[in-house]
Write an enzyme that holds these catalytic residues in place. Structure first.
Site, PDB file in Angstrom:
ATOM      1  NE  ARG A   3      -1.313   2.522   2.867  1.00 25.98           N
ATOM      2  CZ  ARG A   3      -0.867   3.684   3.348  1.00 25.98           C
ATOM      3  NH1 ARG A   3      -0.826   4.764   2.569  1.00 25.98           N
ATOM      4  NH2 ARG A   3      -0.418   3.778   4.591  1.00 25.98           N
ATOM      5  CG  ASP A   4       3.007   4.586   2.874  1.00 20.09           C
ATOM      6  OD1 ASP A   4       2.486   5.485   2.190  1.00 20.09           O
ATOM      7  OD2 ASP A   4       3.894   4.814   3.714  1.00 20.09           O
ATOM      8  CG  HIS A   9       3.945   5.233   8.825  1.00 21.35           C
ATOM      9  ND1 HIS A   9       3.626   4.106   8.080  1.00 21.35           N
ATOM     10  CD2 HIS A   9       4.331   6.179   7.930  1.00 21.35           C
ATOM     11  CE1 HIS A   9       3.788   4.377   6.787  1.00 21.35           C
ATOM     12  NE2 HIS A   9       4.209   5.629   6.676  1.00 21.35           N
ATOM     13  CG  HIS A  39       7.992   8.210   5.449  1.00 19.14           C
ATOM     14  ND1 HIS A  39       7.570   8.554   4.190  1.00 19.14           N
ATOM     15  CD2 HIS A  39       7.000   7.457   5.977  1.00 19.14           C
ATOM     16  CE1 HIS A  39       6.371   8.046   3.963  1.00 19.14           C
ATOM     17  NE2 HIS A  39       6.013   7.372   5.037  1.00 19.14           N
ATOM     18  CB  CYS A  99       2.622  11.022   1.593  1.00 19.56           C
ATOM     19  SG  CYS A  99       0.986  11.784   1.612  1.00 19.56           S
ATOM     20  CG  ASN A 101       7.180   3.789   3.844  1.00 18.42           C
ATOM     21  OD1 ASN A 101       6.517   4.167   4.785  1.00 18.42           O
ATOM     22  ND2 ASN A 101       6.750   3.828   2.594  1.00 18.42           N
TER      23      ASN A 101
END
Length: 295
Positions: free
Chosen positions: A11-12, A199, A201, A235, A244
């Site tokens: 997903r991300d 979460h 990055h 994002c 990430n």
């Protein structure tokens, strides 16, 4: 203390990539992740396909997921997204509330207060449908439009989100500006009985330091860390929000520091090259190139 890994590459990791990855290749990536022992995977986002084209096949991916051993997570931004997640048979939903009004308007078209109200409605409906819920406070470490985000502002958002009784609260460094001092400060603002998820990055090479700080703080609190195979991701609504932390690099860091995860890093090492071929560029993860130590 065992640290749980939440794998977000399907997903991300993929959502910010301009090269559209076929559904079959996404499912092959997911199969490798499952083989490594990852047991929570954020597989899809139920965003509008015009805004996030990479997620246009969310239902097709969900239909191909192997059921039974893994808790499958879908990112939802509104009640329509929740409807899709329920219909797709997912186990968990992750709902994003952005800590600043400017970024919230850019990301979801509403100020933070309205995003919190939407989260509360989604949480109640998801719980009624038997889904586990996570609320993620995005831009908790800094905002690309408003700059520094005061801890008091984040605490206010946390308190209002906790009124809906999530199963888990996540704090996100959406643009990769955070440092361990902020991890410690934000950790102190979350009531001790709330399971925490982080979460990070690695945009400014602080993601792994932040992850280790979060692991050190875990104690008896259930704690999860998001990561993405190969370190892919970002994002699409935040300028320069790349990278990430890479799952394989994170596992090396945690295991060498005595934090068990239940995940075998070995099956993940070939993923860097495979993802690079799929996406047309080298991925940020380092361990796949450097190798394990000891060999």
């Amino acid at each position: 203390m065992t640290i749980s890994i939440v794998e977000v590459s399907p997903r991300d990791g993929l959502q910010n990539e301009s090269t559209l990855v076929p559904t079959a290749d996404k499912l092959a990536l997911i199969a490798t992740l499952v083989s490594s022992g990852v047991r929570r995977i954020e597989a899809v986002s139920f965003a509008h396909p015009k805004r996030v084209p990479q997620m246009a096949d969310a239902e097709a991916v969900a239909a191909g997921l192997p059921r039974g051993d893994v808790s499958w997570i879908g990112l939802v931004l509104n009640e329509r997204g929740l409807d899709r997640a329920i219909a797709a048979g997912l186990d968990e939903v992750n709902v994003v509330v952005v800590a600043t009004d400017t970024f919230s308007q850019r990301n979801q078209g509403v100020p933070t207060s309205e995003a919190i109200a939407a989260w509360s409605r989604i949480a109640a409906r998801a719980r009624g449908a038997g889904l586990r819920t996570t609320v993620t406070i995005a831009a908790a470490f800094g905002c690309p439009f408003e700059g520094e985000v005061p801890v008091a502002r984040v605490r206010s958002v946390i308190d209002r989100c906790l009124e809906a009784a999530p199963d888990e609260l996540a704090l996100a460094d959406t643009i990769g500006v955070g440092v361990p001092a902020q991890v410690r400060a934000l950790h102190a603002e979350v009531p001790g009985d709330v399971p925490l998820r982080w979460h990070f990055h690695n945009t400014r090479n602080t993601g792994y330091a932040n992850a280790l700080a979060a692991a050190d703080l875990a104690g008896d609190r259930p704690t999860a860390l998001d990561s993405s195979a190969g370190g892919i991701g970002g994002c699409p609504f935040a300028p320069n929000a790349t990278g990430n932390i890479a799952t394989e690099d994170l596992l090396y860091l945690l295991h060498r520091n005595g934090f068990p995860t239940g995940v075998d890093v070995g099956p993940l090492l070939p993923l860097g090259a495979r993802l690079g071929d799929l996406l047309g560029h080298q991925v940020p993860g380092q361990l796949a190139r450097a190798g394990l130590f000891p060999a």
